[in-house]
Design an enzyme around this catalytic site. Structure first.
Site, mmCIF file in Angstrom:
data_model
loop_
_atom_site.group_PDB
_atom_site.id
_atom_site.type_symbol
_atom_site.label_atom_id
_atom_site.label_comp_id
_atom_site.label_asym_id
_atom_site.label_seq_id
_atom_site.Cartn_x
_atom_site.Cartn_y
_atom_site.Cartn_z
ATOM 1 N NE ARG A 32 51.854 47.257 57.058
ATOM 2 C CZ ARG A 32 51.525 47.913 55.933
ATOM 3 N NH1 ARG A 32 52.118 47.599 54.655
ATOM 4 N NH2 ARG A 32 50.462 48.806 56.103
ATOM 5 C CB CYS A 73 49.538 61.080 63.950
ATOM 6 S SG CYS A 73 50.308 61.534 65.377
ATOM 7 C CG ASN A 124 57.074 48.477 52.923
ATOM 8 O OD1 ASN A 124 56.003 47.883 53.012
ATOM 9 N ND2 ASN A 124 57.537 48.792 51.811
ATOM 10 N N GLY A 125 58.665 49.147 56.962
ATOM 11 C CA GLY A 125 59.894 48.829 58.062
ATOM 12 C C GLY A 125 59.048 48.680 59.345
ATOM 13 C CD GLU A 177 53.746 49.915 63.010
ATOM 14 O OE1 GLU A 177 54.067 49.993 61.638
ATOM 15 O OE2 GLU A 177 54.136 50.413 63.808
#
Lengths: 571, 251
Positions: free
Chosen positions: A433, A313, A430-431, A554
């Site tokens: 995405r 969230c 990052n992950g 994201e």
């Protein structure tokens, strides 16, 4: 019952005969001719009753209640027509609407009725639609599992119902369940190209599970807005709920590249469900990496085993792309934090058990340095949820507003350190995405396979569509878009694994490139279907709707450009 | 507690569209997806269930074929087998069921197996002979086309699928069993199990070690696609139908 025997034998030539039954005089009139029936009702012997019971033609003629002559006539005509058309014999299911008439003066009929009913009760319960559905699903599963096996069909029921199961299979073909024909390695869009043996095994395992558990139901979940939380939880034993979480807390410990391969294989069968699993994976990883040993032990094993599901969230009604301007306040009060504010567009809100919420702990500091990450369990007092949003795609998820009104959580629920929340959020993203980009890849792959099959089947201007040069070239372009997206995503995933200093902007590039291009691929494939592509019967329109949001969440693709350009031009 | 040996075969995946090579010498196999024969998956599942019921103490999976068969063996290990045996034969197509049976019999003997479970047939050759031949070579009792299997440690009560329905038999161990489609639903090889399978031992053998000569004894003359279905003809009545059948020499 006995009089009707006569009809059967005399009128086997299937003429249309007007039949009327005179109840008072207990007579049947054929085509106007009168025929008195023998008064044998009182003495129907056991052998006659037995014979009557076994005759298929009188399956649903049970002396249960009143019937009119018209009903009787209609039923006989229908049966003659069916026999003429050579339909399979109907199953012994008594239809409550058309029972055989019971004459009010039935002494012998009463006896006959009792024996007939008793015999029927012994044989079979009335078949409900649920039973039929179960049988069809079983037949379909069996067929999908081994369509070439003639097998010894000792299951006579399935033979009799083979019509319905073939129809069910055809319907599922149109819905895309059969488009996953095994691609050969010489196909340019083969997802296993460039992978080593281990990675191929994982990809294969994910493909098999997705094809069986997700693929056949994806369209149904979308149509009914049904959230398959039980399927998501059952994926835990496959290891899909902790793909890159450490092994000591129950995760698989896979690298980001391997995760991307698994996610891509799963999303080929259902994009929204896979996307939800990746969000859960992200939360699980965040706690694994940033949590204290107590937090890791409390939450991670339960997350990776599917006992609890996590949500992430960050977005608020007032701040989406400008994430660091979030306004949810978090005030220390003794041993608790008190949270006030709201989060919106939260996937899984209301159903999931654990929420990783980004809050502002230091109101004086505007911007990222005042933000912290707090874990809130679902039943915390003060935490409530809004109504389900109605969305264009990802319809199987609940997406709701999260409302915190003096919501109290213990200080031990703080993840990491105060002021470091934004870093945690961004490192998770990052992950995230790469995961969302991988989901786009899977959806586009499914669309491409469907379009490829369609082009080989559909004819126009005298030949199949795949001999039309424009469509050939268009498919080549779409394939190139798909494969370049795939390469970019895998490169970004490998960059995270190798702790490449440019990893953040590579992930942004991968997300930007893959989500936009795969949406174009899905749209292009929809166009290949023509009018059929617009129908819900075919898989493309759901893929287009589901992939559309990947360019938004994201990190909107505009923000991705911001991240890339900042890193690029600051060198 | 019994020791179970399970034979698995690597075949072209059932979902692939098979294409015949232009020269008619065989089927296109290069870069085509291969996986475990579906009946072999069912055999492995049955063996693993025996182990879960604590009837079997160890399951040995064996495969005969080129080096790519190690993937198939790994899948069997990931489904629950304990160790593997890989007999390296570069050209699997050239082998006949008899040669395979001889090798399987030898493996069953050397591994001291009490039960040898196989699939009833492989979807590429469709011979359906291997299990029965292996039993004959070992001189063990056999039960083929199984619909259900109940093993109590010494004997087994099996139901076989035959044309008329189901036949129940009792069979003493050691025995050769071959499973049919409906005996169970094979489990997925889960990711955690695949990782564990990497550590399981696989023995590598050559046909010479088993004393079997793999020189080809069968020559494939031609492989062709089945003829495409032609349009049918609607006849007026039964007499015309009989006449047409007589003309075609069918009756």
């Amino acid at each position: 019952m006995f009089p009707l025997l006569k009809i059967r034998y005399y009128d086997v030539s299937l003429k249309l005969v007007a039949v009327t039954y005179d109840k008072d005089r207990h007579e049947i009139h054929f085509g106007g001719k009168q025929q008195r029936l023998p008064r044998k009702r009182q003495t129907t012997s056991a052998s006659e009753r037995k014979r009557t019971d076994s005759l298929d033609a009188f399956d649903d003629i049970k002396p249960k209640s009143e019937v009119t002559t018209n009903d009787l006539k209609a039923r006989l005509l229908k049966r003659m027509r069916e026999r003429k058309e050579g339909k399979a014999s109907r199953s012994r299911s008594p239809s409550p609407k058309k029972p055989f008439g019971e004459s009010s003066s039935s002494g012998g009929f009463g006896k006959l009725k009792d024996s007939a009913e008793k015999a029927d009760e012994k044989t079979k319960k009335p078949e409900t639609s649920l039973d039929r559905l179960k049988r069809r699903l079983q037949a379909r599963k069996r067929k999908e599992k081994n369509p070439d096996a003639d097998g010894n069909e000792s299951d006579l029921e399935s033979i009799a119902q083979s019509e319905t199961s073939i129809l069910a299979m055809l319907r599922s073909v149109r819905k895309g369940a059969k488009y996953q024909r095994a691609l050969s390695a010489s196909s340019p869009i083969f997802p296993g190209s460039g992978l080593n043996e281990d990675q191929l095994v994982w990809q294969d395992a994910a493909q098999k599970w997705g094809a069986a558990e997700l693929g056949p139901f994806s369209a149904e979940w979308d149509a009914k807005c049904h959230y398959p939380i039980d399927v998501i939880k059952s994926s835990a034993e496959q290891g899909f709920l902790g793909l890159y979480t450490s092994e000591d807390v129950g995760g698989m410990g896979l690298s980001r590249l391997e995760t991307s391969i698994v996610v891509e294989a799963l999303s080929e069968h259902c994009v929204p469900t896979t996307a939800m699993m990746t969000i859960h994976n992200m939360v699980s990883w965040m706690i694994d990496v940033n949590g204290t040993p107590e937090q890791r032990e409390e939450y991670c094993p339960r997350l990776t085993s599917g006992e609890i599901i996590g949500s992430y969230c960050l977005t608020e009604p007032g701040s989406g792309s400008d994430a660091s301007a979030l306004a949810t306040t978090c005030v220390r009060d003794g041993d608790d934090y008190v949270l006030n504010g709201s989060k919106c567009f939260i996937s899984g809100a209301g159903v999931h058990d654990l929420y990783a919420v980004m809050v502002r702990t230091d109101p004086a500091t505007k911007g990222p340095k005042g933000i912290s990450c707090v874990l809130i369990p679902k039943d915390t007092p003060g935490l409530s949820f809004g109504a389900d949003e109605t969305k264009m795609g990802w319809k199987s998820h609940p997406t709701k507003v999260l409302i915190m009104e003096n919501c109290r959580v213990p200080v031990s629920n703080l993840l990491g350190v105060e002021g470091k929340g934004f870093n945690i959020a961004m490192s998770g993203l990052n992950g995230g995405r790469v995961n969302i980009a991988s989901c786009s890849l899977g959806g586009a792959q499914k669309a491409m396979l469907a379009a490829k099959e369609h082009l080989g089947v559909r004819k126009a201007f005298g030949k199949t569509l795949d001999s039309q040069q424009y469509l050939q070239y268009k498919m080549a372009e779409l394939a190139t878009q798909l494969v370049t997206s795939r390469l970019m995503v895998r490169h970004a995933a490998a960059a995270i694994d190798q702790k490449d200093p440019a990893a953040a902007s590579l992930c942004a590039m991968a997300k930007l490139h893959a989500t936009d291009n795969c949406s174009e691929v899905a749209n292009g494939c929809l166009q290949m279907f023509g009018g059929y592509g617009y129908l819900k019967d075919y898989p493309c329109e759901q893929i287009v709707r589901d992939l559309r949001v990947h360019s938004i969440l994201e990190g909107a693709n505009e923000v991705m450009r911001l991240i890339i350009s900042r890193q690029l031009l600051s060198e | 507690m019994v020791r179970v040996a399970v034979g698995v075969k690597r075949v072209i995946d059932y979902a692939v569209k098979i294409r015949v090579k232009p020269d008619g010498s065989g089927v296109v196999k290069d870069s085509v997806k291969h996986s475990m024969n579906p009946f072999c998956e069912i055999a492995v599942e049955e063996a693993v269930r025996l182990k879960e019921k604590k009837i079997a103490k160890e399951i040995v999976a064996f495969t005969i074929g080129p080096k790519q068969c190690s993937e198939t063996l790994r899948t069997a290990l990931a489904m629950g087998c304990d160790r593997g045996v890989h007999v390296n034969v570069p050209q699997l197509d050239a082998l006949t069921p008899l040669q395979i049976s001889k090798m399987s019999a030898k493996i069953a003997e050397t591994e001291a197996a009490d039960l040898l479970i196989m699939g009833k047939l492989a979807i590429d050759g469709d011979y359906g002979q291997t299990a029965a031949m292996t039993a004959a070579i070992l001189d063990w009792p056999q039960a083929t086309n199984l619909y259900s299997l109940q093993h109590n440690g010494d004997n087994a009560t099996v139901e076989r699928e035959i044309d008329g329905g189901l036949e129940t038999n009792e069979i003493k161990t050691p025995a050769v069993l071959s499973v049919d489609l409906r005996i169970n639903q094979p489990r997925y090889a889960t990711l955690p199990n695949i990782m564990k399978a990497k550590k399981k031992k696989v023995k590598a053998l050559k046909p010479a070690d088993l004393g079997v000569d793999v020189a080809p004894t069968l020559t494939v003359v031609k492989i062709a696609e089945p003829p495409t279905r032609e349009a049918g003809e609607i006849v007026e009545d039964v007499d015309a139908l009989i006449g047409k059948l007589k003309d075609a020499g069918r009756i």
